[in-house]
Design an enzyme around this catalytic site. Sequence first.
Site, PDB file in Angstrom:
ATOM      1  N   LEU A   1     -17.690  46.446  41.221  1.00  0.00           N
ATOM      2  CA  LEU A   1     -19.071  46.864  40.978  1.00  0.00           C
ATOM      3  C   LEU A   1     -19.653  46.205  39.727  1.00  0.00           C
ATOM      4  O   LEU A   1     -20.841  46.326  39.460  1.00  0.00           O
ATOM      5  CB  LEU A   1     -19.154  48.393  40.861  1.00  0.00           C
ATOM      6  CG  LEU A   1     -18.835  49.158  42.155  1.00  0.00           C
ATOM      7  CD1 LEU A   1     -18.955  50.661  41.928  1.00  0.00           C
ATOM      8  CD2 LEU A   1     -19.749  48.728  43.296  1.00  0.00           C
TER       9      LEU A   1
ATOM     10  N   ASP B   1      -6.195  43.845  39.026  1.00  0.00           N
ATOM     11  CA  ASP B   1      -6.743  42.927  40.030  1.00  0.00           C
ATOM     12  C   ASP B   1      -7.645  41.857  39.412  1.00  0.00           C
ATOM     13  O   ASP B   1      -8.463  42.132  38.548  1.00  0.00           O
ATOM     14  CB  ASP B   1      -7.552  43.684  41.077  1.00  0.00           C
ATOM     15  CG  ASP B   1      -8.116  42.733  42.108  1.00  0.00           C
ATOM     16  OD1 ASP B   1      -7.335  42.101  42.821  1.00  0.00           O
ATOM     17  OD2 ASP B   1      -9.352  42.588  42.161  1.00  0.00           O
TER      18      ASP B   1
ATOM     19  N   ASP C   1     -12.669  43.806  48.882  1.00  0.00           N
ATOM     20  CA  ASP C   1     -12.662  42.905  47.720  1.00  0.00           C
ATOM     21  C   ASP C   1     -14.070  42.350  47.475  1.00  0.00           C
ATOM     22  O   ASP C   1     -14.244  41.173  47.129  1.00  0.00           O
ATOM     23  CB  ASP C   1     -11.652  41.770  47.882  1.00  0.00           C
ATOM     24  CG  ASP C   1     -11.336  41.087  46.547  1.00  0.00           C
ATOM     25  OD1 ASP C   1     -11.848  41.540  45.503  1.00  0.00           O
ATOM     26  OD2 ASP C   1     -10.582  40.091  46.560  1.00  0.00           O
TER      27      ASP C   1
ATOM     28  N   HIS D   1     -21.271  37.643  42.662  1.00  0.00           N
ATOM     29  CA  HIS D   1     -21.418  36.667  41.582  1.00  0.00           C
ATOM     30  C   HIS D   1     -22.856  36.182  41.532  1.00  0.00           C
ATOM     31  O   HIS D   1     -23.512  36.081  42.567  1.00  0.00           O
ATOM     32  CB  HIS D   1     -20.506  35.460  41.819  1.00  0.00           C
ATOM     33  CG  HIS D   1     -19.057  35.741  41.566  1.00  0.00           C
ATOM     34  ND1 HIS D   1     -18.550  35.978  40.307  1.00  0.00           N
ATOM     35  CD2 HIS D   1     -18.016  35.854  42.421  1.00  0.00           C
ATOM     36  CE1 HIS D   1     -17.252  36.203  40.400  1.00  0.00           C
ATOM     37  NE2 HIS D   1     -16.894  36.150  41.660  1.00  0.00           N
TER      38      HIS D   1
ATOM     39  N   PHE E   1     -14.446  32.547  41.878  1.00  0.00           N
ATOM     40  CA  PHE E   1     -13.776  33.047  43.074  1.00  0.00           C
ATOM     41  C   PHE E   1     -14.437  34.353  43.502  1.00  0.00           C
ATOM     42  O   PHE E   1     -14.699  35.212  42.662  1.00  0.00           O
ATOM     43  CB  PHE E   1     -12.303  33.342  42.776  1.00  0.00           C
ATOM     44  CG  PHE E   1     -11.454  32.128  42.522  1.00  0.00           C
ATOM     45  CD1 PHE E   1     -10.918  31.422  43.583  1.00  0.00           C
ATOM     46  CD2 PHE E   1     -11.185  31.705  41.229  1.00  0.00           C
ATOM     47  CE1 PHE E   1     -10.122  30.309  43.358  1.00  0.00           C
ATOM     48  CE2 PHE E   1     -10.388  30.591  40.993  1.00  0.00           C
ATOM     49  CZ  PHE E   1      -9.856  29.890  42.059  1.00  0.00           C
TER      50      PHE E   1
END
Lengths: 319, 433
Positions: B64, B155, B308, B312, B326
């Site tokens: 988030l 993660d 996931d 971005h 990524f």
Amino acid sequence: MKHLLSAADLSHGEAVGVLDAAEEMAQATRERRIKKLPVLQGLTVVNLFFEDSTRTRISFETAAKRLSADVINFSPKGSSVSKGESLKDTVLTLGAIQTDAIVVRHPASGAPHRIAHSGWTGASVINAGDGTHQHPTQALLDAMTIRRHLMGPDPVGRDLSGLDIMIVGDVLHSRVARSGVALFTTLGAQVHLVAPATLLPVGVEQWNCTVSYNVDEALADYPPDALMMLRVQHERMSSAGGGFFPSPQEYTREYGLDSPRLERLAPHGIVLHPGPMNRGLEITSQAADGPRSTIVEQVANGVAIRMAVLYLTMSGLKE
Amino acid sequence: MRYVIKEACLPDGQTADIVIQRGKIVSVGRAASGQGGTVTGEVTVVDAAGLVALPGLVDIHTHLREPGQEDSETVASGSRAAAAGGYSCVHAMANTNPVADTAGVVEQVWRLGREAGYVDVRPVGAVSVGLEGKQLAELAAMARSVARVRVFSDDGVCVADPVLMRRALEYVKGFGGVIAQHAQEPRLTEGAQMHEGLVSSELGLAPWPAVAEESIIARDVLLAGHVGARLHICHVSTAGSVEIIRWAKGRGIAVTAEVTPHHLLLTDDSVRGYDPLFKVNPPLRSAQDVAAVRAGLADGTIDVVGTDHAPHPAESKDCEWAAAAFGMTGLETALPVIYQVMVESGLMTWADVVRVMSSGPAAIGRVADQGRPIAPGEPANLTLFDPSARWLVVPEDMATTSANTPVAGRQMHGRTVATFYRGRATVLQGKVI
């Protein structure tokens, strides 16, 4: 052809067409005292080099000037990888000054492809080497050199059918090898790669070529008409795990082109190297400077190839 | 507010009317609209003929981005995206700025989720301080906080130190926690850009071997078995990983695993155009790997789907491959992708979808009141999905702040028409309310 991004994009006909156009360019400039041809007059070529280069940049600059184009050399200090201006913003800037062609060298594989296909510019894009991906004009000048030496007195219109071309060394980091495998096979040659397994990419076993780990066995199994020695690319090598081979001495013993190996070539066999050379590492001076070497000739042919590529991309002509 | 959902198709295939009121499911059954307690206030009838009713979806793996990267997503915008995708609960990963490695940060994220009010936002706590892999974060403090953290993960980076991993696995046993491992051996993936195989060899992009994922999973299932702890594997992407997890489950090791929608849908062939929309960690794999994770999800080796979802800003993707970030968004397209890849193909039923997208993730995250059956007395977290809908993904039209979806321009099979969160409609007629 609007762009030249990868040697793999060239059809057989297009590839032979570029080689033939390069022969015409070479002849036209050889016969003239003033070497300029007026074909790209009024057009602008930007050499956008994000990576150091001597021979390729000078070669492209010479080629563009011989075709009467205006040439701007631009070597940004850092790429967006190093947090300078972004690649997109750099290209948009070039668009604002009405560039017709962008010759780009970039450390990131695929950067020329992004420039050509992201809507950032309408200019022709010519790949002058991207990361460990492609260097198509190098493969073309190599093919021109090989064709001149091995395909008879009048090579125009011919391909490389029937030839065995051996590429030895750092295939993993080599855009020259990737371009060469694609182009030489398109032109009908059989390509043989020789390298330590650490310097071959996983996946190479599916390429259209033979792969072997032992130079001396490969020289016996596939006697090459042309032998290309690749540069050991220290600057692209990770030091993780202590490096890709134990020592320079061992590399030279196992993979270097020395006089005994040179003597095993067929009488007509030639030696190529894309430069810059690590003398004493992948090639001895005897091999580099000997009568079989075409290394200086490769550089000369590079200008003709780049003239042909600029002409074909910028005039929008097909082969 | 009272909702009467008419003629919905339940996961078991039966058709029923569902009545919800005051945050609960009041009745489920034929012509239920007139029953199930006194009618108070407004009644909204939702025609659900042809729609599949699922318990609200639960995402075990969401980014988030708040605090710290609000230009790509906030808890509020990500919550809306989750609702749009049919979710009623998401687990918010810890790699924010500052990192969610203290009770203070997880409580902040939890509170922002409550204020947004679209889904239960369950913060994930970092395993190590600053995700640096050196020192355990204060895991118990996060577990005891109002955010009640149960899932801990670094993660984005792997807990590479085997000793730290062992300590973390052991320590969270004290409060029913689970370590969610991002399995990526760091030395084998230095500078890695894409899956190692034929495509990487041709494109000249630094390779990311499958073994970098598999070797960590092998190590960690052995560690989890040794200390008797719960382990969760994030975004399983390779055939070898599936085999190792299958083996571990056969040995009775308490390991669970997730797969993303994009690893179920896309292969490394997508990278050929060098478009960084397809740049993701772990990387898109080979067709054989995709087949293996599909089979693993269908047979239960892989327990759940985790999106996931990784938003971005545009400049992080509108660049050359090596410079790009990524990650891919996924909350709003996960269910259509699972429907197309797993249900339409006949690999799974709707009951399986409930298991992998609702009850399964809720169980891993120890989330009460989520992933519950559609039955009277249960919390009214529901999703209505129209399998017959077809729509083109337009990134700018999505609820997420970011546009980095790998399915831009693709036709989706099926669409979330309505979502109910604790009895409130967060999505109606496909629009976030």
